[in-house]
Design an enzyme around this catalytic site. Structure first.
Site, PDB file in Angstrom:
ATOM      1  N   HIS B  70       0.838  -1.199   0.000  1.00  0.00           N
ATOM      2  CA  HIS B  70       0.000   0.000   0.000  1.00  0.00           C
ATOM      3  C   HIS B  70       0.870   1.245   0.000  1.00  0.00           C
ATOM      4  CE1 HIS B  70      -3.915  -1.999   1.558  1.00  0.00           C
ATOM      5  NE2 HIS B  70      -3.890  -1.898   0.247  1.00  0.00           N
ATOM      6  N   ASP B  72       0.635   4.055   1.411  1.00  0.00           N
ATOM      7  CA  ASP B  72       0.973   4.697   2.683  1.00  0.00           C
ATOM      8  C   ASP B  72       2.033   3.913   3.441  1.00  0.00           C
ATOM      9  OD1 ASP B  72      -0.872   2.692   3.048  1.00  0.00           O
ATOM     10  OD2 ASP B  72      -1.765   3.605   4.829  1.00  0.00           O
ATOM     11  N   ASP B 178       0.391  -3.473   8.572  1.00  0.00           N
ATOM     12  CA  ASP B 178      -1.053  -3.606   8.719  1.00  0.00           C
ATOM     13  C   ASP B 178      -1.362  -5.097   8.721  1.00  0.00           C
ATOM     14  OD1 ASP B 178      -1.046  -0.941   8.604  1.00  0.00           O
ATOM     15  OD2 ASP B 178      -2.087  -0.749   6.692  1.00  0.00           O
ATOM     16  N   GLU B 203      -0.108  -1.683  14.525  1.00  0.00           N
ATOM     17  CA  GLU B 203      -1.024  -0.679  13.994  1.00  0.00           C
ATOM     18  C   GLU B 203      -2.257  -0.642  14.889  1.00  0.00           C
ATOM     19  OE1 GLU B 203      -3.982  -1.095  11.600  1.00  0.00           O
ATOM     20  OE2 GLU B 203      -3.862  -3.213  11.043  1.00  0.00           O
TER      21      GLU B 203
END
Lengths: 974, 601
Positions: B70, B72, B178, B203
């Site tokens: 991802h 981010d 994540d 996270e």
């Protein structure tokens, strides 16, 4: 000091080793023992290296040892054991000792001392472990002698302090398998003298090893404890705490065993009170255990998760509010002091400290709640089933579904709660799970009534492409209760859609609607005009009677009408006509109705008349009547038999419960009739040379009797050994008849001798098989033969035939004892229907698959016995064995065969019909009596010595109506 | 005391721009290197000047680890490695390595080609950056250098997502990236063994959420889509091209097949095809069902889902469109949203989390009028639905992972501060371990207590075992005598004799002697025997001997009696013991100082 002592013992021992080595007492042994042990001894002496010795031992282990020589062999092995320096050889010897002491009939108490002795002197850890294993075998072989046990247990306790994990493992296993409740042991004083003297019982010794450094030993300790429990020892409650601690062990096998032990304790002491840590509250032990095991559903290892999920299902004593938490994740750490503040907990649950993730931004933190309170149960337990049901591994999901079903069956309120979750499982990605959850829902459906939205979700699955799923769902709908008439309508609509999409589901859909109708008559009533599309003023067109959908609607309506007398008033004329038609053609789906007017209600009067008892009585009477046959003249007897057979057949048709028994008796009597006819032919009075021609009928009769007896034996289930004996008796008579007829045809003596011998063997095997039944066969054919047997076996064939002839003609009819429960194996081919006019076309030489769908009733072991036969018009026939996976078991004594058979043929000019039927294969070696001599030989691979089963007759019985299918192999186009 | 320092450059009390610096055992590691979706200026990338003001990062970082693809978490990677400058190894799993460049290229295109930004990384830079990547396998221990090793665990979330354990000596840190604790239609659940790290960096996107059962959510989602389609509406599902999109595709695909629906499903953007290709390839990373059935049919070969063309958005009739990006902040999803927003029959389903500042976040919070660039406003009439489909662990999942790994400290990143605070309280309460939640640029320090391995000689060990009880009890510490030798950077524990021999030293005996004055009239011999009987009665379990040469032996302690010629009444007891018997010796001396019991006199 102790070390010193031990060393001394070892030194002493090494002397002991030397002496027999010098003496070589081989001679003595050889004199007194059988040759097998001697051979072993020689082999072992010859072996120069350890590999050789090992090799000869391995070879030796392949052959069985007779009971008498076991002890000798054991002595020799022990002797070599003392001499042997190589660990691996000693290990093998030790394992052989264990194997040998398992030999049936050998009592190993004579080698206990030796084994213990070797144990004391052994240094190698591996060998020690093996020796302990051997001791375990010995101990289990001697359940009657507590003294030996006590000694063995002491040995085990002594070696528990070994440094090698394997030894400790085996010690614990031994303790688990042999330890007794009352054995209080004085801890061996050799190790740590005065410090921990005094009596200790076996459980506390085992539980000491719950904290062992090796996970394998911890597992073994837990397993040993479980073993104790299985043997009926009551486990102490103190262990509970230790076991709970092991639930968080690092190793999965330990955790898995700990789950089991916690479960066991929760079953033993459900009502004990345990404190909640860090608070002054207490809860029941079973609740606590339930919480802890629920916690394990979020374990890291899926094996443990499966174990935990399975275990949860059987904890039925758990309090309802604990049970319900397993379905609610959000209670996590909200639930505090539930008992003291029930309402507040409920309020918490509704307010929700956590957000559900269904709405955006409903998770803004609210006012902090009192955080000083304690958690009543480990928070991980909340929503255990929610986790279990969405687990990654389908094994866990299935286990969770099963557990849900068990718990739901015992608690109606829980059943209500878990409904949503089960319905959700219908959308699982794995078919097995979907199927399982449908089955479960069916099982608990007595507790629940489906709401409309739930029904909607359930019915959506009807479109599933898998046949199993759809049929399971039909079963489910058969059993469910629905709440409103909309639900009934919805169900009907969906079922009709299903019928439209998958026409093969016809039968199952109809059946489903039958139950739906009879369960909800009042809900169906307001729907009737709409369903039958009647109109108050106008005549509507008569629907097509062949439309499966219309039949489905009618089935629903008629079944509802059965318990709703006002309904028939709403029917139009043609509905009555259709009723009469369906009542005849689909009588199993359409119930008898009490209809007004023109005598329609008379149709059904016949059904209720004869009760089962009276039919049973009739059956018995008929049989009794037959037994008087001996007193009658030949033609009268034959008539009587003929009538009785006819009566019985009719009875079978009328009373389905007794169909099996009636058929069975009728067939038996037909055999008798045939025999009687054959024996009363004129040929017996004629001189031998004249009767060549007339033989034909008698031969045919003998052959037919034989076939009928095989049918009697293998087609019916529920036979007792008396009946089987009677059947065999008739078969023996038929064989005798055959023999006599061969003798009369005079085709040389050579074949005659052979068949005589075979006949004598038959008699012997009869005697062997039915030794217990012989008293009941007084004065029968076989009884007389057995009396004459010594003479028979010595005399010449001709004389034998003569004796047979006279005995056979004198023998009377044997009374058939009526069995309790007898069922005839039947098969009906549902698919193909044989109605299609469109030929199945395929290219010559290639194969075409024909779908076969059949139900089998009362067939035992269909996987091995049921075959499909395909008969081509040219007389060619193929027998196909369906795969074991093609059989399903929808109910007790019911099987379903869904398979494909592959057809192929060379070219035809016209389409033509082939016949498909089901066969029941049998082999006379596998008598329906399971009296096959259980020749258990203690050793693994010793079957090669068994003689082949004598005179095994194999054959097949067609047991379904043949179905004709039109096929058309076309020549290949070039 | 050794320390582990953790400094978030991004994702500290915030979502997006994940970039966490960890220094452990003298090694510096960068975990993830992401960009922020909410910003278009410099705040978009982590502030690398924190590490060094000028010059390259290579000498300050030992390695960079990327948890998943991802943006981010990996969006700033080419910027860091090529524009700031870093030549060390970059670790990521195989699927991440395969898919990451596609996303980076897409991101670059949008920023440079659409928005016309300059001073951005180029395609070549992405390629160069990817050359520095070292792929990782699951559960494979990779030695970065002699001391630093890393190991990847399965994390669920998206294809190829991994949790990483970083280990130096006996200190370790686990970074979760994540992760997802509930399996979904295409991926399994995160799993870690009981590795007991010093710090678990987790996270906490859904720190205050406990989600309903996955099945409930799926059913709701399907129902909403179905209803909208039956009404004739259009459904927009903004997703990130990879990850949730695939799950929802599988879900809809199977549903369409089951319900026999005809409305078209479209998937926007071209990069999906490429990415789907990788999904088909990396079957081993998917869930049980897909792994088991891919031989018959690969679930990622969709039958009902077609590629989207911009012109389709104006087509009449119902349709479902998956469009990127997921937070409606740019790109195609925003365009379609603008087109459809005015009609109440239509629906937008937000399947995941939206960062503050994005349009997704605004509409979810109920804003019905949006200001767009160029001062125009947009009336939002369509239905806005939120289904928490994003594959992050919820509060319960986070707790579950903590329970699985049993860390000594927890550090929360990648979440909103308020929610973190809440979860922090829960963690501290339930596990009674420390929990940190540093903001960006703030350093959290964790004291560690690393164990120091010492070699012990086998002889010594065996001797100790023979002396002591049957088995060492792992739960209880035990004292033993030996000599610790520190030599050549290694520690060794040997018996004292061995140590003397090794070091070539002579053994020195240390003996204590002690005189005890005793008032006693009886002759020496008698005093001695009285001492003997006294000691015998007091010291049970010790060997007390009266030797013929006029001494009493207690174990190895010698006791002699001498009377001074001037005062025959006072006797002097002479005690002598070696250093090893110090305990017993001092006990004896204090015992005898009390005098002999009167009864014996």
């Amino acid at each position: 000091m102790a070390a010193h002592l031990k060393k001394r013992v070892y030194e002493e021992f090494s002397h002991v080793v030397q002496i027999p080595h010098e003496e070589a007492p081989a001679k003595k042994v050889r004199l007194s023992k059988p040759s097998k042990s001697a051979a072993l001894h020689i082999d072992l002496c010859k072996a120069t290296t350890s590999t050789d010795a090992l090799q000869s031992l391995l070879q030796f282990a392949r052959k069985p040892v007779e009971v008498e020589s076991v002890e000798g062999v054991v002595r020799i092995l022990l002797e070599h054991y003392y001499k042997e320096a190589d660990n691996s050889v000693r290990l093998k010897i030790a394992s052989l000792l264990g194997l040998l002491s398992k030999t049936q009939g050998f009592s190993p108490d004579c080698i206990v001392d030796d084994a213990i002795n070797t144990l004391n002197n052994e240094k190698s850890h591996q060998v020690l472990a093996q020796l302990l294993d051997t001791l375990l075998v010995i101990g289990t072989q001697l359940p009657e002698s507590p003294a030996v046990r006590q000694r063995l247990i002491e040995m085990a306790c002594k070696h528990l302090s070994d440094t090698y994990f394997g030894v400790r493992n085996k010690c614990l296993k031994l303790l688990g398998c042999l330890g007794m409740m009352d054995t209080s042991l004085t801890k061996d004083t050799e190790g740590q003298g005065t410090s921990s003297g005094g009596a200790r019982d076996i459980q506390s010794i085992i539980s000491d090893y719950f904290g062992d450094q090796d996970p394998r030993v911890r597992t073994a300790a837990l397993k040993a404890m479980l073993q104790l429990h299985e043997r009926g020892v009551r486990i102490h409650e103190i262990i509970y705490d230790q076991a709970c601690r092991l639930l968080s062990d690092d190793y999965e096998q330990v955790r898995s065993a700990a789950v089991q032990i916690v479960w066991v304790l929760s079953q033993l002491y459900p009502e004990s009170i345990v404190p909640i840590p860090s608070s002054n509250e207490e809860i029941r032990l079973v609740d606590d255990a339930f919480g802890k095991i629920s916690h394990m559903i979020s374990d890291g290892s899926w094996m443990v998760r499966v174990q935990a999920a399975k275990t949860l299902g059987s904890m039925l004593q758990v309090s309802p509010h604990f049970l319900e938490q397993t379905l609610d994740k959000k209670l996590m750490s909200d639930l505090r002091r539930k008992r003291t503040a029930h309402e507040r907990a409920k309020e918490l649950f509704t307010s929700g400290e956590f957000s559900s993730g269904r709405k955006w931004a409903d998770d803004a933190p609210k006012e902090r709640l009192d955080t000083n309170t304690v958690n009543l149960i480990a928070s991980g337990a909340c929503g255990a089933f929610v986790h279990g049901l969405e687990d990654e591994m389908f094994e866990v999901r299935i286990a969770a579904v099963e557990a849900l079903s068990q718990l739901a069956r015992s608690s109606a309120s829980f059943a209500e709660k878990c409904l949503d979750f089960l319905v959700d499982m219908f959308n699982d990605e794995i078919e097995e799970v979907r199927l399982q959850s449908i089955h479960v829902l069916r099982e608990i459906s007595t507790h629940i009534t489906l709401r409309e939205d739930q029904l909607d979700t359930v019915l959506a699955v009807l479109e599933d492409s898998s046949r199993d799923i759809r049929e399971a769902l039909h079963e489910l709908i058969c059993y469910t209760n629905v709440s409103t008439k909309e639900c009934v309508q919805l169900a009907l609509l969906e079922l009709l859609k299903n019928l439209n999409k998958y026409p093969t589901d016809r039968n199952s859909v109809w059946k489903c609607l039958k139950f739906l109708g009879s369960r909800h008559p009042t809900l169906v009533l307001p729907l009737v005009p709409e369903l039958l599309s009647t109109h108050p003023y106008f005549d509507t067109p008569e629907p097509d009677m062949d439309d499966p959908a219309y039949i489905a609607v009618l089935v629903l309506v008629f079944n509802a009408a059965k318990s709703c007398p006002t309904m028939p008033a709403l029917f139009s004329d043609h509905t009555f006509r259709h009723y009469a038609y369906l009542r005849d053609s689909l009588s199993h789906l359409v119930p008898p109705l009490r209809l007004p007017g023109n005598g329609l209600d008379l149709v059904d009067s016949r059904c209720g008349s004869g009760s089962v008892e009276s039919a049973q009585l009739f059956l018995q009477q008929s049989l009794n009547r037959v037994s008087t046959i001996q007193n009658l003249e030949a033609p009268g007897a034959q008539d009587l038999l003929n009538f009785t057979i006819r009566d019985l057949q009719r009875l079978g048709e009328l009373q389905t419960e007794l169909a099996g028994a009636a058929d069975f008796c009728a067939t038996y009597l037909r055999c008798q009739l045939l025999l009687m006819k054959a024996l009363q032919e004129k040929l017996w009075n004629m001189a031998v040379p004249l009767c060549l021609k007339q033989n034909v009928t008698a031969t045919a009769a003998a052959q037919q009797i034989l076939e009928e007896t095989y049918k009697l034996e293998f087609l019916y289930s529920g036979l007792e050994s008396r009946q089987v004996a009677t059947i065999h008796h008739v078969r023996l008579q038929a064989r005798a008849l055959q023999l006599i007829l061969t003798a009369r045809s005079r085709q040389g003596l050579e074949p005659l001798i052979g068949s005589c011998e075979r006949f004598l063997q038959d008699i012997e095997s009869f005697q062997r098989l039915f030794l217990a039944e012989l008293p009941y066969l007084q004065d029968s054919f076989v009884d007389q033969l057995l009396e004459l047997l010594p003479r028979l076996s010595s005399c010449k064939p001709v004389e034998l035939v003569r004796i047979l002839q006279s005995t056979l003609r004198q023998s009377g009819l044997l009374q058939l004892p009526l069995p309790e429960q007898i069922h005839r194996a039947t098969a009906t081919i549902i698919e193909p229907t044989g109605e299609s006019d469109n030929p199945l076309k395929f290219t010559t030489g290639l194969v075409v698959a024909l779908d076969i769908d059949a139900t089998l009733e009362h067939v035992q072991d269909p996987q091995n016995t049921v075959k499909v036969q395909v008969l081509y018009p040219d007389g060619q026939s193929h027998v196909i064995h369906p795969k074991p996976g093609d059989f399903r078991k929808p109910g007790p004594d019911r099987h379903r065969l869904i398979t494909q058979v592959y057809l192929s043929h060379s070219a035809w000019t016209e389409p033509s019909q082939i016949e498909v039927r089901l066969l029941l294969a049998y082999s006379s070696s596998s008598t329906s009596l399971s009296s096959s001599p259980a020749s258990r030989l203690g050793w693994s691979d010793s079957i090669d010595g068994l003689p082949p089963p004598e005179l095994a007759v194999e054959g097949t019985i067609p047991f379904s109506k043949p179905v004709k299918v039109l096929i058309m192999p076309k020549p290949a186009r070039r | 005391m050794p320390e582990i320092k953790v400094t978030p450059l991004g994702a500290g009390q915030d979502v997006g721009r994940s970039c966490i610096l960890v220094s452990i055992g003298g090694k510096n590691i960068m975990l993830d290197c992401g960009m922020h979706m909410g910003y278009n200026d410099d705040r978009r990338f982590p502030d690398f000047s924190y590490i060094t003001q000028n010059g390259r990062l290579t000498e300050f970082l030992d390695c960079v680890i990327i948890s998943h693809f991802h943006l981010d978490h990996c969006g700033a990677l080419p910027f860091m490695s090529e524009m700031v400058g870093y030549d060390g190894p970059i670790y990521m799993t195989h699927p991440t390595k395969a898919i990451c460049p596609i996303l980076l290229e897409d991101f670059r295109k949008i920023t440079v080609d659409k928005k016309g930004e300059t001073n951005f990384f180029t395609s070549q830079m992405i390629k160069d950056c990817m050359k520095k990547v070292v792929p990782l396998n699951l559960h494979q221990t990779v030695q970065v250098d002699d001391e630093l090793e890393i190991k990847a665990y399965y994390a669920g979330h998206v294809l190829g997502a991994a949790m990483v354990q970083i280990k130096v000596g006996s200190e370790s840190v686990v970074y979760t990236g994540d992760y997802n604790m509930t399996p979904d239609r295409h991926l399994g659940a995160a799993w870690i063994d009981k590795c007991r790290p010093d710090v678990l960096i987790s996270e906490s996107t859904y720190a205050t959420t406990i989600r309903d059962s996955k099945r409930c959510r799926e059913r709701d989602f399907l129902k909403k889509v179905h209803e909208s389609i039956e009404r004739g509406g259009k459904v927009l599902i903004p997703v990130f091209a990879l990850g949730r999109a695939q799950e929802l595709c599988i879900l809809l695909e199977t549903f369409w097949e089951r319900m026999n629906l005809k409305a078209p499903i479209y998937f926007s953007t071209g990069l999906t095809e490429k990415a789907n290709h990788y999904y088909k390839l990396f079957i081993t990373w998917t869930n049980q069902k897909i792994r088991k059935t891919f031989v018959q049919r690969n679930m990622f070969e969709f039958k009902h889902i077609k590629a989207f063309d911009r012109s389709y958005a104006d087509n009449p009739g119902p349709m479902v469109v998956f469009a990127t990006p997921g937070m409606l902040h740019a790109g195609q999803s925003l365009q379609i949203f603008k087109k459809w927003a005015g009609h109440e029959k239509n629906m937008v389903i937000m399947p995941g989390y939206c960062v503050q500042g994005t349009i997704g976040h605004k509409i979810l919070n109920g804003q019905r009028k949006l200001e767009l660039e160029g001062r125009s406003t947009l009336e939002v009439k369509l239905q806005v639905e939120y289904m928490s489909f994003s594959a992050h662990a919820d509060a319960k999942g986070i707790m579950q992972l903590i329970r699985m790994a049993e860390p000594r400290n927890v550090l929360l990143v990648h979440g909103e501060a308020v929610k973190m605070e809440f979860l922090k309280g829960k963690i501290e309460q339930e596990f009674s371990i420390d929990c940190h939640m540093p903001a960006n640029g703030e350093t959290a320090t964790v004291q560690t207590n690393p164990s120091v391995p010492v070699d012990i000689s086998l002889n010594l060990l065996k001797r100790e075992m023979a002396l002591g009880g049957p088995l060492p009890d792992p739960k209880r510490p035990r004292t033993m005598h030996g000599t610790l030798i520190m030599k050549d950077n290694s520690l060794k524990l040997v018996s004292s004799e061995q140590a003397l021999k090794d070091l070539g030293l002579n053994e020195h005996q240390l003996r204590f002697t002690c005189r005890v004055q005793l008032q006693d009239q009886s002759p020496e011999q008698e005093t001695l025997s009285r001492v003997y009987t006294h000691l015998k009665s007091v010291l049970k379990g010790f060997s007390v001997q009266l030797l013929p040469d006029g001494t009493v032996m207690v174990e190895s302690i010698l006791i002699k009696v001498s009377s001074s010629p001037e005062d025959p009444d006072s006797k002097t007891l002479l005690l002598s013991w070696s250093y090893q018997d110090e305990d017993l010796g001092s006990f004896l001396s204090s015992l005898l100082k009390k005098g002999l019991p009167a009864a014996l006199c």
